[in-house]
Design a protein around this motif. Sequence first.
Motif, PDB file in Angstrom:
ATOM      1  N   PRO A 263      54.097   5.147   3.257  1.00  0.00           N
ATOM      2  CA  PRO A 263      52.985   4.569   4.019  1.00  0.00           C
ATOM      3  C   PRO A 263      52.904   4.988   5.470  1.00  0.00           C
ATOM      4  O   PRO A 263      51.796   5.183   5.997  1.00  0.00           O
ATOM      5  N   SER A 264      54.045   5.131   6.153  1.00  0.00           N
ATOM      6  CA  SER A 264      54.011   5.492   7.571  1.00  0.00           C
ATOM      7  C   SER A 264      53.381   6.859   7.798  1.00  0.00           C
ATOM      8  O   SER A 264      52.818   7.115   8.872  1.00  0.00           O
TER       9      SER A 264
ATOM     10  N   SER B 270      58.118   2.142  -0.879  1.00  0.00           N
ATOM     11  CA  SER B 270      59.204   1.986   0.092  1.00  0.00           C
ATOM     12  C   SER B 270      58.812   1.110   1.276  1.00  0.00           C
ATOM     13  O   SER B 270      59.668   0.565   1.949  1.00  0.00           O
ATOM     14  N   GLN B 271      57.535   1.006   1.561  1.00  0.00           N
ATOM     15  CA  GLN B 271      57.025   0.127   2.604  1.00  0.00           C
ATOM     16  C   GLN B 271      55.721  -0.467   2.096  1.00  0.00           C
ATOM     17  O   GLN B 271      55.136   0.024   1.142  1.00  0.00           O
TER      18      GLN B 271
ATOM     19  N   GLU C 267      64.128  11.324   8.436  1.00  0.00           N
ATOM     20  CA  GLU C 267      63.770  12.487   7.617  1.00  0.00           C
ATOM     21  C   GLU C 267      62.973  12.111   6.376  1.00  0.00           C
ATOM     22  O   GLU C 267      62.222  12.925   5.834  1.00  0.00           O
ATOM     23  N   SER C 268      63.125  10.871   5.912  1.00  0.00           N
ATOM     24  CA  SER C 268      62.387  10.446   4.726  1.00  0.00           C
ATOM     25  C   SER C 268      60.988   9.962   5.055  1.00  0.00           C
ATOM     26  O   SER C 268      60.205   9.673   4.154  1.00  0.00           O
ATOM     27  N   GLY C 269      60.666   9.853   6.359  1.00  0.00           N
ATOM     28  CA  GLY C 269      59.337   9.422   6.764  1.00  0.00           C
ATOM     29  C   GLY C 269      59.233   7.950   7.071  1.00  0.00           C
ATOM     30  O   GLY C 269      58.167   7.463   7.449  1.00  0.00           O
ATOM     31  N   LYS C 270      60.331   7.220   6.916  1.00  0.00           N
ATOM     32  CA  LYS C 270      60.328   5.801   7.248  1.00  0.00           C
ATOM     33  C   LYS C 270      60.612   5.609   8.738  1.00  0.00           C
ATOM     34  O   LYS C 270      61.188   6.479   9.402  1.00  0.00           O
ATOM     35  N   ILE C 271      60.216   4.436   9.238  1.00  0.00           N
ATOM     36  CA  ILE C 271      60.553   4.100  10.618  1.00  0.00           C
ATOM     37  C   ILE C 271      62.072   4.025  10.752  1.00  0.00           C
ATOM     38  O   ILE C 271      62.747   3.367   9.959  1.00  0.00           O
ATOM     39  N   ASP C 272      62.603   4.709  11.751  1.00  0.00           N
ATOM     40  CA  ASP C 272      64.049   4.795  11.936  1.00  0.00           C
ATOM     41  C   ASP C 272      64.502   3.647  12.818  1.00  0.00           C
ATOM     42  O   ASP C 272      64.531   3.738  14.048  1.00  0.00           O
TER      43      ASP C 272
END
Length: 364
Positions: free
Chosen positions: A153-154, A175-176, A353-358
Motif C-alpha cells: 500500500p505505501s 501487509s498494510q 527494502e520491502s516498501g513498508k514504512i521503516d
Amino acid sequence: MNFYDLLKAQTENFPEKIFLRVDEQIFSYKNFFDTLENDSDIKFIAQARKFFISQKNNRSNLFEVHTSGSTNTPKVLMRSFESWNDFFPTQNKIFRINNSSKLFIHGDLKFTGNLNAFMSVLNAGGTVITSDKFAPKHWINLIKCATNIYLVPSKLILLSKGAPIDNIRSIFTGSQVLNENQSLALMKKFPSAEIFLYYGASELSYITYKKISAENAFDVQNLGKTFAGVKIFIQNGLIYVDTPFHVENFKNPGTVGDAGFINENGELIFIGRGEDFINRGGIKVFASKIEQKLMNLDGVEAVAVVKITDKTRGENFLAYIVGKIDKKIIQKALLPAELPREIIFVENLPLNESGKIDKRKLSS
C-alpha cells in the motif's frame, strides 16, 4: 521439482514470449534462461538470476524467504516449492493472473510478497514488469503496458493521482491496510481494475482476502474470508491459522501473534499485528488501530505510530505524520489511551527494502 525446473519447463513452452521487463531491458523466456549465468549490474535481474541458479545448484525444493522487518530484524525462513506452487492456481484465479498477464511489481526479490508474485506469474506463463528505480512517475509509463499490479500500500498510493488508467484488470496488495480515501482514489485511478486486499504472513502465506468496493472501503479492519484450503480460528484474542502452505518447521495450526476476531459473516476483523502491540503502563493499544484513525483525518497523507521504551510506563509511542493538520484535531479523534507521547510532523516517512514504512529508522 523446484523453481529452476519450472523456469526450464516454461522456457520450453513459451521460448519467445516476454518473461521479464526491467525498465528498458526485455527478456524472452529463452533469453532469460540462456543468460542465467551472466552477471548484471541491474539489481532485480541479478537477484532473479541468483535465485534460479541457487535452485539449480542446490537441487532442493527448499528456498529462503525474508520477512519484511518493518519494526525488527528481518527473519530468514525456509519454504518448499510445493508450499507456493500448489497454491498458485488458487491465488492466481482470485487475483486474475494467467498466461496473458503482465504484472507490474517493484522492490527487493528477497522479500516474500515480491518473490511470491514473481513466481506466480512464472507458474502461469505470464510476464513480469518492474523497475530498478524508485520513481512513481516512471512506473506509470510501465504500468500502461501492464494488466495487473502487485505493490504494498505505501507504494500503491503513490500512483493514485493523475489521469485514469483503464488497462489494469486487477490490483492486489497486503501487509498494510488501505484506508477509505486511498481505496476510493485507487478505484478512480484504475476504473477497470478489481482491487483485492489480502491478509497474510511470511510464515503462513495467504490467509484471507476481500475485493474492495465503494460499499466496503470504509470497513478497513474487515479483511474478508479465507482462501480455499485455509482455516482460521481465534484463541485468546489471537488469530490461529491451519494451512498446508506454511514455511518449514512451523507448528500448524499456529499464530504469528496477530489479534482479531471472526464476525457473524465468517469474515476476519483484524485488530493489529503482534509487532504493533503496545503495553503502556498496563493499558494495551495497537499501533495499527491508531494509524487507521489518524489516516481517516483530512490533511493526513501518511502516518507511522512507533513504539518506544519509557522509564515510567515501560512502553510508549510517538506519532509521525506527513501532512497538514491541527494537533487539536488529532487529539479529539483519539481516545485518551491512544494519545501519543509526541506528535511529530515530517516531510516523508522512510521505507525499507520491502516498501513498508521503516519504523526502526524512526525509533532510532
